[in-house]
Each structure stands twice: as structure tokens, then as C-alpha cells.
Design a protein around this motif. Sequence first.
Motif, PDB file in Angstrom:
ATOM      1  N   LEU A 172      10.882 -50.520   9.146  1.00  0.00           N
ATOM      2  CA  LEU A 172      12.095 -51.305   8.908  1.00  0.00           C
ATOM      3  C   LEU A 172      12.237 -51.553   7.422  1.00  0.00           C
ATOM      4  O   LEU A 172      11.260 -51.887   6.740  1.00  0.00           O
ATOM      5  CB  LEU A 172      12.012 -52.638   9.654  1.00  0.00           C
ATOM      6  N   THR A 173      13.450 -51.387   6.902  1.00  0.00           N
ATOM      7  CA  THR A 173      13.710 -51.686   5.505  1.00  0.00           C
ATOM      8  C   THR A 173      15.190 -51.936   5.304  1.00  0.00           C
ATOM      9  O   THR A 173      16.013 -51.618   6.171  1.00  0.00           O
ATOM     10  CB  THR A 173      13.242 -50.529   4.589  1.00  0.00           C
ATOM     11  N   VAL A 304      18.526 -57.148   8.687  1.00  0.00           N
ATOM     12  CA  VAL A 304      17.101 -56.842   8.616  1.00  0.00           C
ATOM     13  C   VAL A 304      16.272 -58.121   8.731  1.00  0.00           C
ATOM     14  O   VAL A 304      15.224 -58.147   9.391  1.00  0.00           O
ATOM     15  CB  VAL A 304      16.767 -56.096   7.308  1.00  0.00           C
ATOM     16  N   GLU A 305      16.746 -59.195   8.122  1.00  0.00           N
ATOM     17  CA  GLU A 305      16.004 -60.454   8.175  1.00  0.00           C
ATOM     18  C   GLU A 305      15.911 -60.976   9.607  1.00  0.00           C
ATOM     19  O   GLU A 305      14.859 -61.501  10.020  1.00  0.00           O
ATOM     20  CB  GLU A 305      16.670 -61.498   7.283  1.00  0.00           C
ATOM     21  N   ARG A 308      13.190 -58.898  11.203  1.00  0.00           N
ATOM     22  CA  ARG A 308      11.857 -59.262  10.704  1.00  0.00           C
ATOM     23  C   ARG A 308      11.362 -60.543  11.370  1.00  0.00           C
ATOM     24  O   ARG A 308      10.184 -60.638  11.753  1.00  0.00           O
ATOM     25  CB  ARG A 308      11.900 -59.428   9.186  1.00  0.00           C
ATOM     26  N   ARG A 309      12.235 -61.526  11.508  1.00  0.00           N
ATOM     27  CA  ARG A 309      11.830 -62.769  12.157  1.00  0.00           C
ATOM     28  C   ARG A 309      11.420 -62.522  13.606  1.00  0.00           C
ATOM     29  O   ARG A 309      10.449 -63.102  14.104  1.00  0.00           O
ATOM     30  CB  ARG A 309      12.970 -63.794  12.087  1.00  0.00           C
ATOM     31  N   ASP A 312       8.001 -60.764  13.643  1.00  0.00           N
ATOM     32  CA  ASP A 312       6.944 -61.734  13.345  1.00  0.00           C
ATOM     33  C   ASP A 312       6.657 -62.613  14.561  1.00  0.00           C
ATOM     34  O   ASP A 312       5.492 -62.856  14.920  1.00  0.00           O
ATOM     35  CB  ASP A 312       7.347 -62.613  12.154  1.00  0.00           C
ATOM     36  N   TYR A 318       4.803 -54.180  11.307  1.00  0.00           N
ATOM     37  CA  TYR A 318       5.887 -53.384  10.719  1.00  0.00           C
ATOM     38  C   TYR A 318       5.675 -53.222   9.230  1.00  0.00           C
ATOM     39  O   TYR A 318       4.995 -54.019   8.573  1.00  0.00           O
ATOM     40  CB  TYR A 318       7.252 -54.007  10.998  1.00  0.00           C
ATOM     41  N   ASP A 319       6.262 -52.165   8.697  1.00  0.00           N
ATOM     42  CA  ASP A 319       6.324 -51.930   7.262  1.00  0.00           C
ATOM     43  C   ASP A 319       7.520 -51.013   7.006  1.00  0.00           C
ATOM     44  O   ASP A 319       8.300 -50.733   7.912  1.00  0.00           O
ATOM     45  CB  ASP A 319       5.017 -51.350   6.711  1.00  0.00           C
ATOM     46  N   LYS A 320       7.632 -50.527   5.773  1.00  0.00           N
ATOM     47  CA  LYS A 320       8.773 -49.666   5.429  1.00  0.00           C
ATOM     48  C   LYS A 320       8.635 -48.281   6.019  1.00  0.00           C
ATOM     49  O   LYS A 320       9.625 -47.561   6.193  1.00  0.00           O
ATOM     50  CB  LYS A 320       8.902 -49.583   3.906  1.00  0.00           C
ATOM     51  N   PHE A 343      16.013 -50.384  13.552  1.00  0.00           N
ATOM     52  CA  PHE A 343      14.587 -50.258  13.287  1.00  0.00           C
ATOM     53  C   PHE A 343      14.034 -49.087  14.081  1.00  0.00           C
ATOM     54  O   PHE A 343      14.659 -48.586  15.031  1.00  0.00           O
ATOM     55  CB  PHE A 343      13.830 -51.554  13.594  1.00  0.00           C
TER      56      PHE A 343
END
Length: 382
Positions: A172-173, A304-305, A308-309, A312, A318-320, A343
Motif C-alpha cells: 500500500l502506498t 490510503v490513511e 492504514r488504520r 493496523d 503492510y509496506d510499500k 491495496f
Amino acid sequence: MFLTNQDMVDLIDFRHDLHRHPEISGEEQQTAARVHAFLQPMQPDSVLSDLGGHGLAAVFEGAEPGPTLLIRSELDALPIEEKTEIAHRSTVPGKGHLCGHDGHTAILTAVGLGLSRQRPKRGRVVLMFQPAEEDGSGAAAVIADPRFGQITPDLSISLHNMPGLPLGHVALTEGPVNCASRGVKIMLTGKTAHASSPEHGLSPMRAMAELMPALTALGHGAPPAADFTMATVTHAALGEAAFGIAPADGEIWVTLRTLTDDRMAELCHRAETLVRGTAESHGLAFAWTYHDIFLHCENAPEAVEHLRRALDAEGISYDKGNLPMRASEDFGRFRSFAPAAMFFLGAGERHPNLHNPDYDFPDALIDIGARVFTRVVRDILG
């Protein structure tokens, strides 16, 4: 997790049923009917059928006003012969769910199960089962459908499974994640002759032999470089299937790629200039047409935020990853309305690649994908 053991059995059975009955882009009528039937016991508040072709949108309303969250999957399969020995392998010769759209659809129906048991507090969720992703026409057709105005989203999210990533790990980025692409069909026309006297005709053979490597040479760099370009010859045909005729007609198909939409016009111009110059130097008539047009996918920071939440909260790593990737995806068209993000969910480091004849979607991803989407729903809409 809201899914019971019986839910998972039913979802996997549903996914396997879709896998056995693949339909390619524009032909997804029975696939959509199977999805609709599976959704009916969940009692969505409304369902839009035949959206942009065979698309289906199931809407789950909250009790209070709020934003519209669209979650999208795809319905179509590929015109590729499946070569597996799995019990649920394709029953349709020459067609197979070899990109995982059957699994993505199962994930969305899993989200529907959760929403059927607990509606969002506010706003609404649109589960969008989109047709014709593989040829790039589906998202555009859905958006062009006048009824899409009834479900215009304030935020759109999606996923794609990704072999090569560890099972369940996410890439995800922000920014570009899928390249723009389009197919170019190049047609060259000369004059037939008897095969014993080819000098009496005009064959496109030499022009084709020059053009194919020259087109490929238009490629430059690799993502994430802004000036990345790529040209891939995917098909070529010359003359008739006969030994007695020197050919008059030739055809080359090439796929052009750029990182972002704004670079595509320049690459098209370079390809067209190359075709024109080569054809004219050989005295050939020429033409070209464009097909399978994909806009690049760009992940909005705010979308994206939200993802990400959710990752988490669900404890999903996850990473780029290797983003942006060279492959294209027509989900990029949904960003014209509101923030959007996709994603990429790992299917396993040694899993067969997408579009390979031995690919099959990992059923373990149904639960993971549904958890992420459902967490986003609850975070935003309660």
C-alpha cells in the motif's frame, strides 16, 4: 471477526462455483445472476442490476445521513485455458478465473454478510460488482450509466490479490500504483501476388520485421520513474494461411504503458510517427486504432490513511512493496469523483502469477480482505 465457520464454508463454495463458470469481459450475465442470488438473503436496501453492462451494485443504508463508501470488485474472467487439476477448475473451454476476480467477489459478498447483520450507523455502503475490468471498458461503462448518479461515492476503495507477496501481507502506498496503458492495433496494407513471383505484389513483411523491435525500443526506465515508458508486442499476423499467396496485409498489436496519464499522449505520438515513417518508406497503406484504454490508478492520501488504520487495527502487516507496478487496472477511473485507493493483498511468494494457466485464488484471503473492508466501513460510518 463477524464471519462464522459456516459463513466461510458458504463463501468458499460460492467462490468455487464462480470459478467453475467463468465469463469474460462483457459476457458476465450469469456471473452477475449468481452474485445477485447469493446477496438476496442479506436483504440489501437496494440493488442496481445491469449497471454499465452486467454490473451489480448492492446498497446497505445507515439510519443517519452520511457519506457514501463504494467498495469495488470485478466479475470477469480471462480468455485463457485453465491448466489445473483442482476440483473446482473451469468447466468452460478457453476461459478461466486466472486473475482472482472470483475471490475478490467473494470478499465483497463477505462484507455484505456483515452489513446484513449490522447496518452502518450513518451514510451507506455500495458493494460494486463491476464488469469488464480486463479490457478496461467496465469502470467507464458503469460510470457512464445514468443510474450511477444514484450511488456516486465520497470515497472508493478496492483490492487486488498479488502473487509474489507473502500470503496475507499488504502492499500500500500513496500516489500512482498502476500504470496507464492502451492497446494499439496497427494495420499495414500492400498488394497480394503469386508466391512464385512476389515482386509483382507489395508485402508488409519487411516493414513488420522493422516495426516490432522498433516499437519495443520505445520503452524506457521502470516505475517509479516519472518518464517510464513500455511497449510490448502482443500479437502479429501476416497474410493468409496459404503457401501460394505472397501477403498484402499485416497486423501488429502492441500495448503501450506510462506511469501516469499525462505521459501517454507523447508515447502514442512516438509510436504513430514510427508506424507512419516505416509504412511510407515501404510504400504501404497504414492505419491504427486504440483499444483497452486504462487510466493510471492513483491512491489519494486520505483514502490510503483509512486503509492504514484498518490494517493496523486488524494486525495485518503492510509496506510499500514494489509499488507502483507496471500492470494496469481500470479502478483508476473512480478517482474522478472522490478520493480512491487500492491495496494489494499477498497471495503467496511462490503462488502462480496472475494470468498464468495454473493460477487459483487463495481462499484464505477471503477472510483477510473482508476484515480490512469491514474495518474501514466501521471506522468511517460506524
